[in-house]
Design a protein around this motif. Structure first.
Motif, PDB file in Angstrom:
ATOM      1  N   VAL B 162      18.768  -1.986  33.186  1.00 17.95           N
ATOM      2  CA  VAL B 162      19.088  -2.088  34.441  1.00 17.95           C
ATOM      3  C   VAL B 162      19.360  -4.021  34.793  1.00 17.95           C
ATOM      4  O   VAL B 162      19.948  -4.503  35.377  1.00 17.95           O
ATOM      5  N   PHE B 163      18.336  -4.117  33.253  1.00 17.89           N
ATOM      6  CA  PHE B 163      17.917  -5.739  33.534  1.00 17.89           C
ATOM      7  C   PHE B 163      18.971  -6.332  32.626  1.00 17.89           C
ATOM      8  O   PHE B 163      18.482  -6.302  31.634  1.00 17.89           O
ATOM      9  N   THR B 164      19.881  -6.792  32.625  1.00 14.08           N
ATOM     10  CA  THR B 164      21.032  -6.960  31.147  1.00 14.08           C
ATOM     11  C   THR B 164      20.950  -7.985  30.779  1.00 14.08           C
ATOM     12  O   THR B 164      20.321  -9.487  31.662  1.00 14.08           O
ATOM     13  N   PRO B 165      20.720  -7.312  29.591  1.00 16.57           N
ATOM     14  CA  PRO B 165      20.354  -9.751  28.783  1.00 16.57           C
ATOM     15  C   PRO B 165      21.094 -10.293  28.748  1.00 16.57           C
ATOM     16  O   PRO B 165      22.848 -10.319  29.158  1.00 16.57           O
ATOM     17  N   VAL B 166      20.703 -11.657  29.704  1.00 14.27           N
ATOM     18  CA  VAL B 166      22.039 -12.895  29.383  1.00 14.27           C
ATOM     19  C   VAL B 166      21.242 -13.593  28.386  1.00 14.27           C
ATOM     20  O   VAL B 166      19.937 -14.109  28.313  1.00 14.27           O
ATOM     21  N   GLN B 167      22.262 -13.978  27.107  1.00 17.21           N
ATOM     22  CA  GLN B 167      21.866 -15.373  26.591  1.00 17.21           C
ATOM     23  C   GLN B 167      21.419 -16.566  27.683  1.00 17.21           C
ATOM     24  O   GLN B 167      22.544 -16.791  27.637  1.00 17.21           O
ATOM     25  N   ARG B 168      20.717 -17.260  26.764  1.00 18.08           N
ATOM     26  CA  ARG B 168      20.938 -18.896  27.110  1.00 18.08           C
ATOM     27  C   ARG B 168      20.360 -19.306  25.293  1.00 18.08           C
ATOM     28  O   ARG B 168      19.980 -19.131  24.169  1.00 18.08           O
ATOM     29  N   PRO B 169      20.987 -21.518  25.755  1.00 16.52           N
ATOM     30  CA  PRO B 169      21.304 -21.278  24.551  1.00 16.52           C
ATOM     31  C   PRO B 169      19.829 -21.970  23.927  1.00 16.52           C
ATOM     32  O   PRO B 169      19.342 -23.962  24.483  1.00 16.52           O
ATOM     33  N   LYS B 170      18.920 -21.240  23.922  1.00 21.79           N
ATOM     34  CA  LYS B 170      17.725 -21.887  23.598  1.00 21.79           C
ATOM     35  C   LYS B 170      16.773 -21.006  22.947  1.00 21.79           C
ATOM     36  O   LYS B 170      17.051 -20.304  22.623  1.00 21.79           O
ATOM     37  N   ALA B 171      16.233 -21.523  21.831  1.00 23.73           N
ATOM     38  CA  ALA B 171      15.165 -21.485  20.729  1.00 23.73           C
ATOM     39  C   ALA B 171      13.388 -21.695  21.609  1.00 23.73           C
ATOM     40  O   ALA B 171      12.638 -22.514  21.788  1.00 23.73           O
ATOM     41  N   GLY B 172      13.031 -20.291  21.234  1.00 21.34           N
ATOM     42  CA  GLY B 172      11.594 -19.830  22.222  1.00 21.34           C
ATOM     43  C   GLY B 172      10.816 -20.289  20.779  1.00 21.34           C
ATOM     44  O   GLY B 172      11.444 -20.743  19.907  1.00 21.34           O
ATOM     45  N   ALA B 173       9.500 -20.796  21.007  1.00 23.94           N
ATOM     46  CA  ALA B 173       8.816 -21.913  19.914  1.00 23.94           C
ATOM     47  C   ALA B 173       7.419 -20.200  19.242  1.00 23.94           C
ATOM     48  O   ALA B 173       7.802 -19.484  20.271  1.00 23.94           O
ATOM     49  N   GLN B 174       7.560 -20.062  18.203  1.00 19.32           N
ATOM     50  CA  GLN B 174       6.178 -18.959  18.004  1.00 19.32           C
ATOM     51  C   GLN B 174       5.282 -19.072  17.151  1.00 19.32           C
ATOM     52  O   GLN B 174       5.587 -20.876  17.020  1.00 19.32           O
ATOM     53  N   GLU B 175       4.768 -18.097  17.450  1.00 19.02           N
ATOM     54  CA  GLU B 175       3.402 -18.235  17.673  1.00 19.02           C
ATOM     55  C   GLU B 175       2.645 -16.772  16.447  1.00 19.02           C
ATOM     56  O   GLU B 175       2.761 -15.780  17.091  1.00 19.02           O
ATOM     57  N   SER B 176       2.383 -16.996  15.625  1.00 19.93           N
ATOM     58  CA  SER B 176       1.660 -15.509  15.036  1.00 19.93           C
ATOM     59  C   SER B 176      -0.339 -15.763  15.235  1.00 19.93           C
ATOM     60  O   SER B 176      -0.760 -16.153  14.804  1.00 19.93           O
ATOM     61  N   VAL B 177      -0.494 -14.480  15.357  1.00 24.67           N
ATOM     62  CA  VAL B 177      -2.158 -14.881  16.205  1.00 24.67           C
ATOM     63  C   VAL B 177      -3.312 -13.128  15.316  1.00 24.67           C
ATOM     64  O   VAL B 177      -2.332 -12.188  15.752  1.00 24.67           O
ATOM     65  N   ALA B 178      -3.541 -14.082  14.493  1.00 23.61           N
ATOM     66  CA  ALA B 178      -4.908 -12.845  14.032  1.00 23.61           C
ATOM     67  C   ALA B 178      -5.110 -11.831  14.964  1.00 23.61           C
ATOM     68  O   ALA B 178      -5.642 -11.826  16.245  1.00 23.61           O
ATOM     69  N   GLY B 179      -4.770 -10.450  15.248  1.00 22.32           N
ATOM     70  CA  GLY B 179      -5.424  -9.083  15.990  1.00 22.32           C
ATOM     71  C   GLY B 179      -6.791  -9.336  16.021  1.00 22.32           C
ATOM     72  O   GLY B 179      -6.625  -8.548  14.438  1.00 22.32           O
ATOM     73  N   ASN B 180      -7.372  -8.309  16.377  1.00 22.02           N
ATOM     74  CA  ASN B 180      -9.358  -8.175  16.019  1.00 22.02           C
ATOM     75  C   ASN B 180      -9.382  -6.762  16.640  1.00 22.02           C
ATOM     76  O   ASN B 180      -9.253  -6.791  17.562  1.00 22.02           O
ATOM     77  N   GLY B 181     -10.355  -6.139  16.739  1.00 23.36           N
ATOM     78  CA  GLY B 181     -11.490  -5.436  17.401  1.00 23.36           C
ATOM     79  C   GLY B 181     -10.852  -3.936  16.656  1.00 23.36           C
ATOM     80  O   GLY B 181      -9.829  -4.110  15.859  1.00 23.36           O
ATOM     81  N   PRO B 182     -11.067  -2.906  17.068  1.00 15.61           N
ATOM     82  CA  PRO B 182     -10.699  -1.206  17.255  1.00 15.61           C
ATOM     83  C   PRO B 182      -8.918  -0.928  17.463  1.00 15.61           C
ATOM     84  O   PRO B 182      -8.408  -1.657  18.934  1.00 15.61           O
ATOM     85  N   ALA B 183      -8.490  -0.407  17.115  1.00 16.07           N
ATOM     86  CA  ALA B 183      -7.473  -0.129  16.879  1.00 16.07           C
ATOM     87  C   ALA B 183      -7.913   1.433  18.216  1.00 16.07           C
ATOM     88  O   ALA B 183      -6.707   1.337  18.804  1.00 16.07           O
TER      89      ALA B 183
END
Ligand SMILES: Cc1cc2nc3c(=O)[nH]c(=O)nc-3n(C[C@H](O)[C@H](O)[C@H](O)COP(=O)(O)OP(=O)(O)OC[C@H]3O[C@@H](n4cnc5c(N)ncnc54)[C@H](O)[C@@H]3O)c2cc1C
Ligand SMILES: Nc1ncnc2c1ncn2[C@@H]1O[C@H](COP(=O)(O)O)[C@@H](O)[C@H]1O
Lengths: 250, 326
Positions: B162-183
């Motif tokens: 329903v929400f047709t993807p719209v492209q924008r000329p922009k790069a988002g910032a990337q961040e990686s975080v370690a997950g913790n705790g039980p699955a």
């Protein structure tokens, strides 16, 4: 095996939807109500599990108006042992309110399995089962289409996009049922007679208003009148042209 | 106060297409609320395609990495998402999921943990004096419910396609975080994949569906050939009558007790158009019906119809489509 099944009274799937004068609800005049079709799979599964174990109890619980006693009787006629009606005249659209009321009833009642339908066909909220599981801190698998249970552990299969997930979980657990799990039985005459004598507890229940406010209930936009492009294979080139040039989908 | 958290999905380490729609919907909501979009991925390592999400409107892409998050871990996912929202202390005005098999399972768990209501499977989003508003189909699509979500954050899942993807000329910032705790206690042991290359009806942009008019299971070959003519963009769907008869798998069923679909193009072949079938496909953008009975109810919802024998019409249609793509 002690099993609880939460069942909901819903308008029949054939219902013509007429919107009430308040513009926010269904006009229930003349509407036929049924046991939510997905909950039939849950009731059936509970009965089969009890039959397999050779002992146990199947308790059906409905939250709804006094008329939901009929829905409970339907499940009792299928073979459930007893029913509980949490009586509330108007159910808020916020499924979390229903989940809280059901969880309060199910808490500490010693059920090995608590079954739900994957969704109610009226509000299609698709949420009450897993919410109850969280409130009771029980493991939960939703939209179960295949189930095996042995020595306190279960393996369930659920459909995902382009495949099937095979999921393991410990008991006690909450499961929500999908079509394909089983073929629900029809209540036999004997069952219908027996159901009249089975215990049905009615407990008045107060529900919060919830956090979803209805602005309006409206009919879906009419699809503009379509056209018959023509007859037989000869009409195909014109159809393709229309799909390209008018509808712009090719 | 009014940022939006978009909860995304990956499979086998690749960002799923439905997540582009989730970012697009989250962006639309964030613009209405005057906030930014954080996109959240849970994975076992860096996910492929995360770098594209900025282009759909994510200001920041956060990947939570945990050895047990490679495939969906219902309890672990719900826990870390709820914790993230809680730690953000009111910054998120909305949390947006996909109404996919995973999203519909995950969203209620997160909602219950946060003690918040949830609007599943919404087809429109907006804001009105700071409050999130949504539209969702109820009574099997026979009515639309407009809701205002009181309080914050608003939790919602978006109906696929329903929400047709719209492209924008922009790069988002990337961040990686370690997950913790039980699955968690519920463990996905295995994913039995459908045949490689087959699209799921819930997500295909084009669906060619067959009903009892096909006469026998082997005849579905004509629909598979039509689907193939669309070059990998089409899936084959089915009515309940043929699923109950065992001709097609339940996964392909469209309708009230099957899947709700909203493809760009839905071609109903030899399907009468029972109300429970319409419930699953009436929000398709364009509907084509092929049926030998000119009075079949399917023609009432179809944009274009051809009356006649499907065994003559469908092969011809496949041929014409192949010409376009040839
Ligand atoms: C609670 C409930 C839930 C349900 N859920 C669903 C659901 O999820 N999905 C669903 O689909 N149904 C559902 N149904 C069933 C639904 O009511 C119908 O029975 C079903 O959709 C009919 O399937 P059909 O159109 O394939 O078959 P039919 O109704 O038999 O229609 C076959 C059509 O094929 C046409 N035809 C025959 N031969 C040819 C030919 N050679 N060329 C062209 N056309 C031809 C005929 O004219 C006819 O219109 C549900 C029913 C109930 C009660
Ligand atoms: N009022 C209710 N009473 C009993 N069970 C309910 C009620 N509402 C929902 N349920 C259960 O929760 C499932 C999912 O409903 P929903 O989340 O409303 O789509 C249903 O199939 C029922 O098993």
């Amino acid at each position: 095996m002690k099993i609880a099944v939460c069942i909901k009274r819903v308008p029949d799937s054939e219902t013509r939807v007429k919107i009430a004068a308040d513009g926010k609800s269904l006009d229930e005049a003349g509407v036929k109500f049924i046991l939510n079709p997905y909950d039939e799979f849950a009731v059936e599964e509970a009965l089969r599990r009890k039959e397999q174990a050779g002992a146990g109890e199947v308790v059906v619980i409905a939250l709804g108006p006094a008329a939901a006693q009929e829905t409970i009787r339907t499940a009792l006629a299928m073979g459930a042992d007893r029913g509980i009606l949490l009586q509330a005249d108007r159910l808020p659209v916020d499924g979390f309110e229903a989940a809280k009321a059901l969880a309060a009833e199910l808490k500490n009642a010693g059920f090995d399995l608590i079954l739900f339908g994957k969704m109610a066909i009226d509000d299609s909220n698709h949420q009450v089962g897993p919410m109850v599981a969280e409130l009771l801190d029980l493991p939960c698998v939703t939209t179960v289409a295949h189930l095996e249970i042995a020595s306190g552990k279960g393996v369930a299969e659920r459909e995902i996009e382009g495949g099937v997930e095979v999921v393991e979980f410990p008991l006690p657990a909450v499961l929500t049922t999908d079509k394909g799990l089983n073929e629900p039985r029809y209540p036999a005459l004997k069952g219908i007679m027996a159901a009249k004598k089975k215990p049905l507890d009615v407990k008045p229940t107060a529900l919060g208003a919830g956090g979803l406010e209805i602005v309006a209930l409206t009919p879906p936009p009419e699809r503009p009148a379509g056209k018959i492009v023509g007859e037989g294979a000869a009409a195909v080139p014109e159809l393709v042209r229309l799909l390209r040039e008018e509808a712009k989908v090719l | 106060m009014s940022d939006v958290l978009a909860v995304l999905e990956q499979r086998d380490g690749v960002v799923r297409k439905v997540s582009h729609e989730v970012v697009t919907g989250a962006r639309r909501l964030a613009d209405a609320l005057g906030g930014s979009v954080d996109a959240l991925l849970l994975a076992a390592g860096a996910a492929r395609g995360a770098d594209l999400l900025g282009g759909f409107g994510a200001d920041k892409v956060i990947t939570l990495i945990h050895a047990a998050f490679g495939s969906y871990a219902p309890e672990g996912y719900a826990r870390v998402i709820a914790e993230r929202v809680q730690t953000a202390a009111g910054r998120y005005g909305a949390v947006v999921f996909a109404a996919s098999a995973t999203g519909k399972d995950l969203a209620p768990r997160v909602a219950a943990r946060l003690g918040r209501p949830l609007a599943q499977d919404v087809t429109d989003v907006g804001a009105e004096s700071g409050a999130v508003t949504v539209v969702r189909p109820v009574y099997a699509g026979k009515a639309l419910l407009q809701l205002k979500i009181v309080g914050s954050p608003a939790l919602l899942s978006l109906r696929p396609n329903v929400f047709t993807p719209v492209q924008r000329p922009k790069a988002g910032a990337q961040e990686s975080v370690a997950g913790n705790g039980p699955a968690g206690r519920v463990v996905v042991k295995q994913i039995k994949a459908a045949d490689a290359g087959t699209l799921d009806v819930a997500e295909a942009p084009i669906i060619v569906s067959g009903g009892r008019g096909l006469k026998e299971p082997a005849n579905f070959k004509v629909l598979e050939q039509l689907a193939a003519a669309f070059g990998g963009r089409a899936a084959v769907g089915a009515s309940r009558a043929v699923v109950d008869a065992g001709w097609r798998p339940h996964a392909d069923q469209v309708g009230q007790t099957g899947k709700t679909v909203s493809p760009t193009l839905y071609v109903a072949v030899g399907i009468s158009g029972a109300i429970q079938h319409l419930a699953g496909m009436r929000t398709s953008k364009v509907i084509v019906a092929i049926n030998k009975d000119k009075d079949a109810p399917i023609f009432k919802v179809a944009d274009y119809g051809i009356v006649g024998d499907l065994f003559e019409i469908v092969p011809k249609l496949a041929e014409e489509i192949r010409k376009l793509h040839g």
